[in-house]
Scaffold this motif. Sequence first.
Motif, PDB file in Angstrom:
ATOM      1  N   LEU A  17     -21.306 -16.728  12.939  1.00  0.00           N
ATOM      2  CA  LEU A  17     -22.673 -17.004  12.493  1.00  0.00           C
ATOM      3  C   LEU A  17     -23.044 -16.153  11.296  1.00  0.00           C
ATOM      4  O   LEU A  17     -23.678 -16.632  10.351  1.00  0.00           O
ATOM      5  CB  LEU A  17     -23.658 -16.762  13.634  1.00  0.00           C
ATOM      6  N   SER A  18     -22.647 -14.872  11.340  1.00  0.00           N
ATOM      7  CA  SER A  18     -22.888 -13.966  10.225  1.00  0.00           C
ATOM      8  C   SER A  18     -21.875 -12.840  10.321  1.00  0.00           C
ATOM      9  O   SER A  18     -21.279 -12.609  11.368  1.00  0.00           O
ATOM     10  CB  SER A  18     -24.312 -13.419  10.252  1.00  0.00           C
ATOM     11  N   ALA A  22     -18.614  -4.263   8.930  1.00  0.00           N
ATOM     12  CA  ALA A  22     -18.200  -3.637  10.186  1.00  0.00           C
ATOM     13  C   ALA A  22     -18.212  -4.555  11.401  1.00  0.00           C
ATOM     14  O   ALA A  22     -17.559  -4.262  12.394  1.00  0.00           O
ATOM     15  CB  ALA A  22     -19.078  -2.432  10.475  1.00  0.00           C
ATOM     16  N   SER A  23     -18.958  -5.672  11.351  1.00  0.00           N
ATOM     17  CA  SER A  23     -19.078  -6.499  12.548  1.00  0.00           C
ATOM     18  C   SER A  23     -19.329  -7.964  12.206  1.00  0.00           C
ATOM     19  O   SER A  23     -19.614  -8.312  11.070  1.00  0.00           O
ATOM     20  CB  SER A  23     -20.210  -5.979  13.440  1.00  0.00           C
ATOM     21  N   LEU A  24     -19.212  -8.796  13.241  1.00  0.00           N
ATOM     22  CA  LEU A  24     -19.481 -10.227  13.109  1.00  0.00           C
ATOM     23  C   LEU A  24     -20.401 -10.661  14.237  1.00  0.00           C
ATOM     24  O   LEU A  24     -20.294 -10.156  15.357  1.00  0.00           O
ATOM     25  CB  LEU A  24     -18.182 -11.040  13.227  1.00  0.00           C
ATOM     26  N   GLN A  25     -21.273 -11.598  13.943  1.00  0.00           N
ATOM     27  CA  GLN A  25     -22.094 -12.249  14.962  1.00  0.00           C
ATOM     28  C   GLN A  25     -21.380 -13.562  15.271  1.00  0.00           C
ATOM     29  O   GLN A  25     -21.169 -14.385  14.389  1.00  0.00           O
ATOM     30  CB  GLN A  25     -23.495 -12.514  14.429  1.00  0.00           C
ATOM     31  N   VAL A  26     -20.975 -13.747  16.531  1.00  0.00           N
ATOM     32  CA  VAL A  26     -20.146 -14.882  16.924  1.00  0.00           C
ATOM     33  C   VAL A  26     -20.827 -15.666  18.040  1.00  0.00           C
ATOM     34  O   VAL A  26     -21.442 -15.077  18.933  1.00  0.00           O
ATOM     35  CB  VAL A  26     -18.758 -14.382  17.411  1.00  0.00           C
ATOM     36  N   GLU A  27     -20.693 -16.983  17.990  1.00  0.00           N
ATOM     37  CA  GLU A  27     -21.206 -17.842  19.048  1.00  0.00           C
ATOM     38  C   GLU A  27     -20.027 -18.506  19.743  1.00  0.00           C
ATOM     39  O   GLU A  27     -19.195 -19.142  19.102  1.00  0.00           O
ATOM     40  CB  GLU A  27     -22.146 -18.903  18.476  1.00  0.00           C
ATOM     41  N   LYS A  35     -21.997  -9.763  19.357  1.00  0.00           N
ATOM     42  CA  LYS A  35     -21.712  -8.962  18.168  1.00  0.00           C
ATOM     43  C   LYS A  35     -20.384  -8.274  18.430  1.00  0.00           C
ATOM     44  O   LYS A  35     -20.250  -7.542  19.416  1.00  0.00           O
ATOM     45  CB  LYS A  35     -22.810  -7.938  17.928  1.00  0.00           C
ATOM     46  N   ILE A  36     -19.408  -8.539  17.578  1.00  0.00           N
ATOM     47  CA  ILE A  36     -18.089  -7.932  17.773  1.00  0.00           C
ATOM     48  C   ILE A  36     -17.737  -7.067  16.567  1.00  0.00           C
ATOM     49  O   ILE A  36     -18.135  -7.358  15.437  1.00  0.00           O
ATOM     50  CB  ILE A  36     -16.995  -8.996  18.017  1.00  0.00           C
ATOM     51  N   LYS A  37     -17.001  -6.013  16.831  1.00  0.00           N
ATOM     52  CA  LYS A  37     -16.542  -5.141  15.754  1.00  0.00           C
ATOM     53  C   LYS A  37     -15.417  -5.832  14.999  1.00  0.00           C
ATOM     54  O   LYS A  37     -14.573  -6.510  15.588  1.00  0.00           O
ATOM     55  CB  LYS A  37     -16.036  -3.819  16.326  1.00  0.00           C
ATOM     56  N   ARG A  38     -15.402  -5.649  13.694  1.00  0.00           N
ATOM     57  CA  ARG A  38     -14.361  -6.265  12.874  1.00  0.00           C
ATOM     58  C   ARG A  38     -12.968  -5.780  13.309  1.00  0.00           C
ATOM     59  O   ARG A  38     -12.003  -6.528  13.230  1.00  0.00           O
ATOM     60  CB  ARG A  38     -14.591  -5.976  11.393  1.00  0.00           C
ATOM     61  N   ALA A  39     -12.878  -4.561  13.808  1.00  0.00           N
ATOM     62  CA  ALA A  39     -11.588  -4.026  14.262  1.00  0.00           C
ATOM     63  C   ALA A  39     -11.021  -4.836  15.431  1.00  0.00           C
ATOM     64  O   ALA A  39      -9.814  -4.816  15.673  1.00  0.00           O
ATOM     65  CB  ALA A  39     -11.743  -2.568  14.663  1.00  0.00           C
ATOM     66  N   ASN A  40     -11.864  -5.562  16.161  1.00  0.00           N
ATOM     67  CA  ASN A  40     -11.402  -6.360  17.302  1.00  0.00           C
ATOM     68  C   ASN A  40     -11.003  -7.775  16.910  1.00  0.00           C
ATOM     69  O   ASN A  40     -10.583  -8.547  17.763  1.00  0.00           O
ATOM     70  CB  ASN A  40     -12.482  -6.423  18.381  1.00  0.00           C
TER      71      ASN A  40
END
Length: 117
Positions: A17-18, A22-27, A35-40
Amino acid sequence: MYVFYEDDGSFKAGNILSETDASLQVESESGKRSKIKRANTLFTFAAPEPAALMSQAAAAAEALADGVRDGGAAALRMHLLLFAAGGGARRASDGGAGRARAGCPRAAAVAAEQARY
């Protein structure tokens, strides 16, 4: 765009979604937002849909497990060992040394030759 990521010890895929550095908003497919960390994150992709990717991954994992049960474990072990020896190397010459330590002199010679270029 979609993302394949690890969350709480399991692999998941979802719609991005965005995103920030450092992170992504995922659906997820169920509509849950996380909200997940980019490292994951493991990788992003445009196709197939996340549900189809997860289905294909489950089928591939089952085929791999069947191969191990049917006696392909030795070949799989060697393949993974060669990949790890080369994939973890910073330079091609280091990959050759790792393959030599794994007992694969021909693969080590090929890696050493490639390191020259």
